[in-house]
Design an enzyme around this catalytic site. Structure first.
Site, PDB file in Angstrom:
ATOM      1  N   ASP A 253      39.805  50.027 -22.884  1.00 53.91           N
ATOM      2  CA  ASP A 253      39.048  50.439 -21.720  1.00 53.91           C
ATOM      3  C   ASP A 253      39.007  49.199 -20.824  1.00 53.91           C
ATOM      4  O   ASP A 253      39.243  48.081 -21.287  1.00 53.91           O
ATOM      5  CB  ASP A 253      37.644  50.926 -22.074  1.00 53.91           C
ATOM      6  CG  ASP A 253      37.077  51.766 -20.929  1.00 53.91           C
ATOM      7  OD1 ASP A 253      37.587  51.638 -19.790  1.00 53.91           O
ATOM      8  OD2 ASP A 253      36.123  52.533 -21.158  1.00 53.91           O
TER       9      ASP A 253
HETATM   10  C1  BGC Z   1      36.012  53.743 -17.895  1.00 52.82           C
HETATM   11  C2  BGC Z   1      37.300  54.441 -18.284  1.00 52.82           C
HETATM   12  C3  BGC Z   1      38.263  54.399 -17.141  1.00 52.82           C
HETATM   13  C4  BGC Z   1      38.489  52.956 -16.751  1.00 52.82           C
HETATM   14  C5  BGC Z   1      39.451  52.782 -15.601  1.00 52.82           C
HETATM   15  C6  BGC Z   1      36.266  52.374 -17.325  1.00 52.82           C
HETATM   16  O1  BGC Z   1      35.104  51.860 -16.773  1.00 52.82           O
HETATM   17  O2  BGC Z   1      35.162  53.671 -18.999  1.00 52.82           O
HETATM   18  O3  BGC Z   1      37.039  55.769 -18.653  1.00 52.82           O
HETATM   19  O4  BGC Z   1      39.444  55.050 -17.482  1.00 52.82           O
HETATM   20  O5  BGC Z   1      37.270  52.383 -16.362  1.00 52.82           O
HETATM   21  O6  BGC Z   1      38.876  53.208 -14.411  1.00 52.82           O
END
Ligand code: BGC
Length: 721
Positions: A253
C-alpha cells in the site's frame, strides 16, 4: 461434447505450454538484466508507476485506483490531480452495493467494464477490488469492501477479478490483510486467532488468488503479529506465496514499507508511495531512497541478502508484464460509454436494498400528480468526490434529485437541503458554514406542503464519514439529521428515507418513517438507479451484505471493549474470534435491526419443496440443495435463496449457521422455477488450530434454507460420512 472437451483440453495444454514458454522467456530476460535494473523494477519511479528497463524496451508499469472506476491522473511526484482533460470515467457503484446484488454475473460485468476503462487509460494494474471483512460499522472504508461474510465476498470477488484481467489489466486485491479499520491504520498491530484469520479474514483473498487468478495483491498498512503486512513473513511468504501458490506481484500500500531487510525477505515485490512529496527538490531522485532502492542494492552488493532475492521479485514482475503490457494480444480497452453506464445502473438497481416498506409506501407511482418533498443534502451531493483514494472524476454523476425529476414528470417536486455537512477534504473535517436553523426551517416547511417526503440522508465522503484515513466517530446520523427527521415527522407522516452510506447507522427514528431504502454510493448513474427503484421500474432485490445492529455495543468488535476496537493505539485483539456480523447476533441471540441477507421486494416469493439430493455425502462430495421458488405477488422480481450450514454437537465452538451457498433468481409474476444450489462438503470444515489445517467433522449438519439470515424457511439435516 467430446469435441468441446478436446478443445478445452487443447486450450489448457496451450495455456500450460505458454506458461512454460513465458517462464523460459523470463529466465532469458533475467540473465540480461544488470543488478541495478532488477532493483529498479522493485520500486516506484513516480506516484503511480514503476520503471521497466528502457534499454531492453521493457515498458513501465502504470497503476491506478480502483476499485469503483479508474481514478483521475495524479501528478508524477505528489498527490495533486494532474488536471488532464481525457481522464473522466464511469463511476460504478461502491463494492458494498455490488455485494448487495448477490449476483456474480453482475460482478463479472462490473469487472469487465472497469477493466476496459483501465486498459483504455493505459493502466496495467487496477488497485482493487478490496475484500477486507466488515467488522465494525465505524470503519471508514467499509464502502470499498464486500461485506461481513467470507463466502459472499469470495463468490463476488472472483468474477470481478476475472473480468478486469480479461482486458490484460491486473487486478490488485487489497488490503491484505486485516485492515478492518482506518483508525491507526499505519501501525496498529492486529492479534487474531488462526481460526478467525483462516475462516473469516482470508477466504476472499484466497478465492481471488486461486479461483480468480489475481495477478497482484496489495499489502495492508497495519501490522499482524508484530510485523507490517507489506512485508510479513506469515501472510506473504508462508500463506500467500507458499500455501496458495500465488505467482503474481505483491505491491505495498502507498507508504506501507518500513524496512529494507524485511521488504527484501518477507514477500514484498514492488514498493510504492513511500514519501516523496517535496523530496525531489532536495534530492536528485527521491525514489532512490526507497527501502527497495539503494539500500536494497547495497544489501545485495554486500552479500547481506543473496541476489536470488531480487531475481525472484524481478521474475514475478516480468510475469505480470507478460500478462499485461507485454501481452501483444491484449484488447485495446474502451473509454467510458453507454454500455458501461448501463452496467453501473444495473448494479445499482440490483444492489439497492428495501429495508422497510409499511403500507406499500414504495414504489411511488410516477404518473401521479402529487407533491414530493425531496429533502436532504444527499439528494444533490456528488458522492464520487471525496472518500480518499477511491475518489473519481465521473464524466457525469446523476444526482438523486435529477433522477427523480426526470422520472416523476407529473409530480411537483420541491427540494430543500435540510442540513449541511461541509466540503470533502482529505484528512480534515471542515464544518459547513451554512446556517443549520434556516436549512431545517425551510425543510420542515417543504415537508408540511408535500404529499410525500423522500429524505436523502446518511453519511458522505467527508473525513470521519465513509472515507479513508479515519473512522466514523458516531454510530448515529451526523449533521443534525436525527433532529431534522424528528421535526419532519411532526409535520408529515408519509416519510420514506433513502440512506446513502456504506455503513450501518443507528436509527432511533425508524418507527417514525414509513419506509427505508439502503441506497449506498451508486456512482455515475446514482439518480437513475434510485429513480428506477423508487418508481417501481425496477423491483428491488438487493440483500444486506452486513448486519445492521440496533446499537453499537450489539456489534461483536465493540462488545469486547477498547482493546478489541479500536485497540490501545499499539495493539488490538479481535476478541470476538470467528463471531463476526450475523455469526455474533446468532450465537448471542441479539436481534439485529436489519439482518444480514435481508431485503424486501415489491412482490412476494414462496419457497417450497426444499430438499437435498441425498441424505448423506462423502467428505469430498457435494450436496445439491434445491427448492421451488414461486413469485406469488403481482410484480416481476428477483429473490435470493440463501443456504446456511451449521454443525450441532461440534467438537469446537461454531457459528449457529454460516452462509455456504446462494442463488439469485429473476421471476415474472406468477411464475415458478426450481433452483439448485451446490454445497461442497469440504467447505464445511473448520480451521483446526491443533493441526494448523482444515478439518471436516463427520456426522450431522443442519442446512438452513431461506431468504435472509433471520428468515429461514426450512431446516434440513444431512450427514457427512
Ligand atoms: C490506499 C490504497 C490505494 C493507495 C493508492 C492508499 O492510501 O490505502 O487503497 O490504492 O493509497 O492511492
Amino acid at each position: 461434447m467430446l469435441l468441446l472437451m478436446l478443445a478445452l483440453r487443447a486450450t489448457t495444454l496451450h495455456a500450460q505450454h505458454s506458461e512454460k514458454e513465458m517462464d523460459a522467456k523470463i529466465d532469458s530476460i533475467l540473465s540480461l538484466l544488470t543488478l541495478e535494473e532488477k532493483v529498479a523494477m522493485c520500486h516506484a519511479q513516480s506516484k503511480f508507476s514503476s520503471p521497466g528497463v528502457p534499454r531492453l524496451g521493457i515498458s513501465e508499469l502504470w497503476m491506478s485506483d480502483g476499485p469503483h472506476g479508474v481514478r483521475a491522473e495524479i501528478n508524477w511526484d505528489n498527490w495533486g490531480y494532474a488536471g488532464w482533460t481525457n481522464d473522466s470515467i464511469t463511476a460504478f457503484p461502491a463494492l458494498t452495493c455490488l455485494a448487495a446484488t448477490f449476483n456474480p454475473e453482475l460482478s463479472r460485468q462490473y469487472g469487465v467494464a472497469v477493466g476496459e476503462e483501465a486498459r483504455y487509460r493505459r493502466k496495467d494494474i487496477l488497485l482493487g477490488p478490496g475484500v477486507n471483512i466488515y467488522r465494525t460499522p465505524l470503519n471508514g472504508r467499509n464502502f470499498e469492501y464486500m461485506g461481513e461474510d467470507p463466502h459472499l465476498a469470495s463468490t463476488l470477488v472472483v468474477p470481478y477479478v476475472q473480468g478486469v484481467q480479461q482486458n490484460g489489466v491486473a487486478a490488485c486485491v487489497k488490503h491484505y490483510a486485516l485492515n478492518n479499520q482506518e483508525r491507526w491504520r499505519d501501525h496498529i498491530n492486529v492479534e487474531v486467532s488462526d481460526r478467525a484469520l483462516y475462516e473469516i479474514y482470508l477466504p476472499a483473498f484466497k478465492a481471488a488468488v486461486q479461483e480468480g487468478g489475481a495477478w497482484s495483491v496489495m499489502g495492508a498498512y497495519n501490522q499482524f503479529r508484530g510485523q507490517h503486512c507489506c512485508h510479513n513473513e506469515i501472510l506473504l511468504n508462508q500463506i500467500l506465496k507458499e500455501d496458495w501458490g500465488f505467482d503474481g506481484v505483491v505491491v505495498t500500500d502507498w507508504g506501507g514499507a518500513h524496512d529494507t531487510r524485511e521488504a527484501a525477505l518477507y514477500g514484498l515485490d514492488i514498493e510504492m508511495g513511500t514519501g516523496t512529496d517535496g523530496l525531489t527538490t532536495s534530492t536528485r531522485n527521491a525514489y532512490d531512497y526507497y527501502y527497495l532502492a539503494r539500500p536494497f542494492l547495497s544489501m545485495i552488493k554486500s552479500g547481506a541478502v543473496p541476489e536470488s532475492v531480487v531475481d525472484e521479485k524481478a521474475r514475478r514482475i516480468l510475469r505480470l508484464m507478460f500478462r499485461t503490457n507485454m501481452n501483444p494480444n491484449r484488447p485495446p480497452g474502451r473509454m467510458n460509454n453507454e454500455e458501461h453506464l448501463q452496467v453501473a445502473r444495473a448494479v445499482g438497481g440490483e444492489g439497492i436494498v428495501l429495508l422497510k416498506n409499511d403500507d406499500g409506501f414504495f414504489p411511488i407511482n410516477p404518473d401521479k400528480e402529487i407533491t414530493i418533498a425531496v429533502i436532504g443534502e444527499n439528494a444533490t451531493r456528488a458522492m464520487t468526490v471525496g472518500g480518499g483514494s477511491s475518489e473519481l472524476k465521473a464524466r457525469d454523476e446523476v444526482s438523486p434529485l435529477r433522477g427523480l425529476k426526470e422520472r416523476f414528470r407529473n409530480a411537483t417536486i420541491i427540494h430543500a437541503m435540510g442540513y449541511a455537512s461541509g466540503p470533502p477534504q482529505y484528512g480534515r473535517e471542515v464544518p459547513s458554514a451554512l446556517d443549520a436553523d434556516s436549512l431545517r426551517h425551510a425543510a420542515v416547511k417543504a415537508a408540511g406542503q408535500a404529499d410525500v417526503v423522500l429524505f436523502f440522508g446518511g453519511l458522505n465522503k467527508n473525513h470521519f464519514q465513509d472515507c479513508e484515513g479515519g473512522d466514523r466517530r458516531q454510530f448515529g446520523l451526523p449533521f443534525g439529521q436525527e433532529e431534522l427527521l424528528a421535526q419532519l415527522a411532526e409535520v408529515n407522516e408519509n416519510i420514506g428515507v433513502i440512506l446513502i452510506s456504506g455503513n450501518a447507522v443507528a436509527m432511533p427514528w425508524l418507527s417514525k418513517v414509513k419506509a427505508l431504502m439502503q441506497g449506498w454510493y451508486l456512482g455515475s448513474e446514482a439518480g437513475h438507479a434510485l429513480a428506477d427503484v423508487i418508481s417501481g421500474d425496477v423491483n428491488p432485490s438487493g440483500k444486506l451484505p452486513f448486519s445492521f445492529p440496533a446499537k453499537l455495543s450489539d456489534n461483536a468488535a465493540h462488545h469486547f471493549g477498547e482493546l478489541s476496537y479500536p485497540g490501545d493505539s499499539i495493539n488490538q485483539h479481535y476478541k470476538e474470534g470467528i463471531f463476526v456480523g450475523y455469526r455474533w447476533h446468532d450465537i448471542q441471540k441479539i436481534k439485529p435491526l436489519f439482518a444480514f441477507g435481508h431485503g424486501r421486494s415489491y412482490t412476494s416469493f414462496e419457497l417450497s419443496d426444499i430438499k437435498t439430493d441425498k441424505p448423506s455425502y462423502s467428505a469430498d462430495g457435494q450436496a445439491i440443495v434445491s427448492c421451488q421458488v414461486t413469485n406469488t405477488g403481482d410484480a416481476d422480481g428477483a429473490e435470493v435463496v440463501q443456504v446456511y450450514v451449521g454443525k450441532p454437537d461440534s467438537k469446537v465452538e461454531r457459528a449457529v449457521k454460516e452462509l455456504k451457498g446462494f442463488r439469485k433468481v429473476h421471476l415474472k409474476k406468477g411464475k415458478k422455477t426450481r433452483v439448485e444450489i451446490p454445497i461442497e462438503m469440504n467447505k464445511l470444515a473448520f480451521y483446526d488450530e491443533s493441526i494448523s489445517g482444515w478439518k471436516l467433522e463427520r456426522g450431522a449438519y443442519i442446512l438452513f434454507v431461506g431468504t435472509a439470515s433471520d428468515n429461514i424457511v426450512q431446516k434440513l439435516e444431512i450427514t457427512v460420512k
